[in-house]
Design an enzyme around this catalytic site. Structure first.
Site, PDB file in Angstrom:
ATOM      1  N   LYS A  26       0.826  -1.219   0.000  1.00  0.00           N
ATOM      2  CA  LYS A  26       0.000   0.000   0.000  1.00  0.00           C
ATOM      3  C   LYS A  26       0.855   1.262   0.000  1.00  0.00           C
ATOM      4  O   LYS A  26       0.500   2.242  -0.656  1.00  0.00           O
ATOM      5  CB  LYS A  26      -1.030  -0.006   1.133  1.00  0.00           C
ATOM      6  CG  LYS A  26      -0.469  -0.210   2.513  1.00  0.00           C
ATOM      7  CD  LYS A  26      -1.584  -0.418   3.512  1.00  0.00           C
ATOM      8  CE  LYS A  26      -1.053  -0.462   4.932  1.00  0.00           C
ATOM      9  NZ  LYS A  26       0.151  -1.281   5.146  1.00  0.00           N
ATOM     10  N   ARG A  51      -5.996   1.842  11.643  1.00  0.00           N
ATOM     11  CA  ARG A  51      -5.475   0.485  11.828  1.00  0.00           C
ATOM     12  C   ARG A  51      -6.200  -0.247  12.954  1.00  0.00           C
ATOM     13  O   ARG A  51      -5.884  -1.405  13.229  1.00  0.00           O
ATOM     14  CB  ARG A  51      -4.005   0.593  12.208  1.00  0.00           C
ATOM     15  CG  ARG A  51      -3.042   0.003  11.183  1.00  0.00           C
ATOM     16  CD  ARG A  51      -1.673   0.331  11.716  1.00  0.00           C
ATOM     17  NE  ARG A  51      -0.595  -0.414  11.163  1.00  0.00           N
ATOM     18  CZ  ARG A  51       0.255   0.091  10.269  1.00  0.00           C
ATOM     19  NH1 ARG A  51       0.089   1.278   9.776  1.00  0.00           N
ATOM     20  NH2 ARG A  51       1.286  -0.630   9.884  1.00  0.00           N
ATOM     21  N   ARG A 103      12.325  -5.978   1.416  1.00  0.00           N
ATOM     22  CA  ARG A 103      12.204  -4.591   0.959  1.00  0.00           C
ATOM     23  C   ARG A 103      13.258  -3.670   1.574  1.00  0.00           C
ATOM     24  O   ARG A 103      13.797  -3.930   2.649  1.00  0.00           O
ATOM     25  CB  ARG A 103      10.791  -4.058   1.171  1.00  0.00           C
ATOM     26  CG  ARG A 103      10.463  -3.655   2.565  1.00  0.00           C
ATOM     27  CD  ARG A 103       9.087  -3.027   2.594  1.00  0.00           C
ATOM     28  NE  ARG A 103       8.640  -2.867   3.961  1.00  0.00           N
ATOM     29  CZ  ARG A 103       7.423  -2.483   4.290  1.00  0.00           C
ATOM     30  NH1 ARG A 103       6.528  -2.249   3.370  1.00  0.00           N
ATOM     31  NH2 ARG A 103       7.097  -2.346   5.553  1.00  0.00           N
ATOM     32  N   ARG A 158      14.298  -1.586   7.021  1.00  0.00           N
ATOM     33  CA  ARG A 158      13.616  -1.120   8.236  1.00  0.00           C
ATOM     34  C   ARG A 158      13.842  -2.144   9.339  1.00  0.00           C
ATOM     35  O   ARG A 158      13.677  -3.340   9.105  1.00  0.00           O
ATOM     36  CB  ARG A 158      12.112  -0.992   7.968  1.00  0.00           C
ATOM     37  CG  ARG A 158      11.711   0.346   7.399  1.00  0.00           C
ATOM     38  CD  ARG A 158      10.282   0.371   7.003  1.00  0.00           C
ATOM     39  NE  ARG A 158       9.341  -0.109   8.020  1.00  0.00           N
ATOM     40  CZ  ARG A 158       8.022  -0.040   7.891  1.00  0.00           C
ATOM     41  NH1 ARG A 158       7.488   0.471   6.809  1.00  0.00           N
ATOM     42  NH2 ARG A 158       7.228  -0.476   8.841  1.00  0.00           N
ATOM     43  N   ARG A 211       4.037  -8.236  13.344  1.00  0.00           N
ATOM     44  CA  ARG A 211       3.200  -7.186  12.743  1.00  0.00           C
ATOM     45  C   ARG A 211       2.025  -7.806  11.986  1.00  0.00           C
ATOM     46  O   ARG A 211       0.928  -7.249  11.970  1.00  0.00           O
ATOM     47  CB  ARG A 211       4.044  -6.298  11.822  1.00  0.00           C
ATOM     48  CG  ARG A 211       4.967  -5.373  12.627  1.00  0.00           C
ATOM     49  CD  ARG A 211       6.099  -4.838  11.803  1.00  0.00           C
ATOM     50  NE  ARG A 211       5.654  -4.027  10.694  1.00  0.00           N
ATOM     51  CZ  ARG A 211       6.293  -3.926   9.524  1.00  0.00           C
ATOM     52  NH1 ARG A 211       7.400  -4.626   9.322  1.00  0.00           N
ATOM     53  NH2 ARG A 211       5.834  -3.152   8.592  1.00  0.00           N
TER      54      ARG A 211
END
Ligand code: AMP
Length: 217
Positions: free
Chosen positions: A14, A90, A129, A163, A174
């Protein structure tokens, strides 16, 4: 369509889609995660208060993120150009708070876009990523979209990093948080008639084409 919520598990893409859409339109990208990471890197009071939540992959308190979003939504530029809320709401409570904020400012949501992706692919996407230290771009991935020069952002030449919350253990936490706390947000919007689901499995370009179709419809 110009007032959008992007929802989806961590790793569904997203943020990448929000980055591409805002770059090709005047719609403003609001990523609560990116704002919090910047506060942490600037060592502000807010940054110090939220650091541990991000390190553990836990959600920061609703009130903290809601204040950030309220500040953004009050801006004339955002009201005029529209917004992509990436990573907010969220929790169901955040969705209720957002409803109130939008009503107060007389702003209508146009669509809630759900990026849908299987869990095993999510893990692969998260752990591979890379984010740019300079421009914050999240477009690079070690497997799916490697940078032309290792460790260097194609967009701005900045240094790429992983990250800290994209390590396998925190990423799995998560995903659990998403299932427990964010899936109810999808239920919350189900009857709004504005929920659009996009299959996030195809390539970035294909997913983006679908998104553009939705936004232009
Ligand atoms: P993201 O960049 O969207 O994956 O967010 C990174 C981290 O920021 C999350 O794991 C949370 O710790 C925090 N965060 C971002 N958005 C929210 C939100 N809406 N509510 C609570 N915590 C958030």
């Amino acid at each position: 369509m110009k007032n959008l919520i992007f929802i989806g598990a961590p790793g569904a893409g997203k943020g990448t889609m929000a980055e591409k859409l805002s770059a090709s339109t005047t719609i403003q990208h609001i990523s609560t995660g990116a704002i919090l990471r910047e506060e942490i890197s600037n060592e502000t009071e807010l940054g110090k208060a939220v650091k541990q939540f991000l390190e553990e992959g836990a959600l920061v308190p609703d009130e903290t993120v809601a204040n950030i979003v309220a500040g953004k939504l009050a801006s004339d530029e955002i009201q005029k150009n529209g917004f992509i809320l990436d990573g907010f709401p969220r929790t169901e409570n955040q969705a209720v708070i957002l409803d109130g904020l939008l009503k107060e400012s007389g702003v209508e949501l146009d669509a809630i876009v759900l990026f849908d992706l299987a869990e095993d692919v999510l893990m692969q996407r998260l752990t591979g990523r890379r984010v740019c230290k300079e421009c914050g771009s999240t477009l690079h991935h070690m497997l799916f979209n490697p940078p032309k020069t290792e460790g260097v952002c194609d967009k701005c030449g900045g240094e790429l990093y992983q990250r800290p919350d994209d390590n396998a253990e925190t990423a799995a936490d998560r995903l659990d948080v998403y299932k427990e706390q964010t899936l109810p947000v999808i239920e919350f919007y189900k009857n709004s008639g504005k929920l659009v689901t996009i299959d996030a499995a195809p390539s970035q370009n294909e997913v983006f084409a679908k998104l553009q179709e939705t936004v232009n419809s």
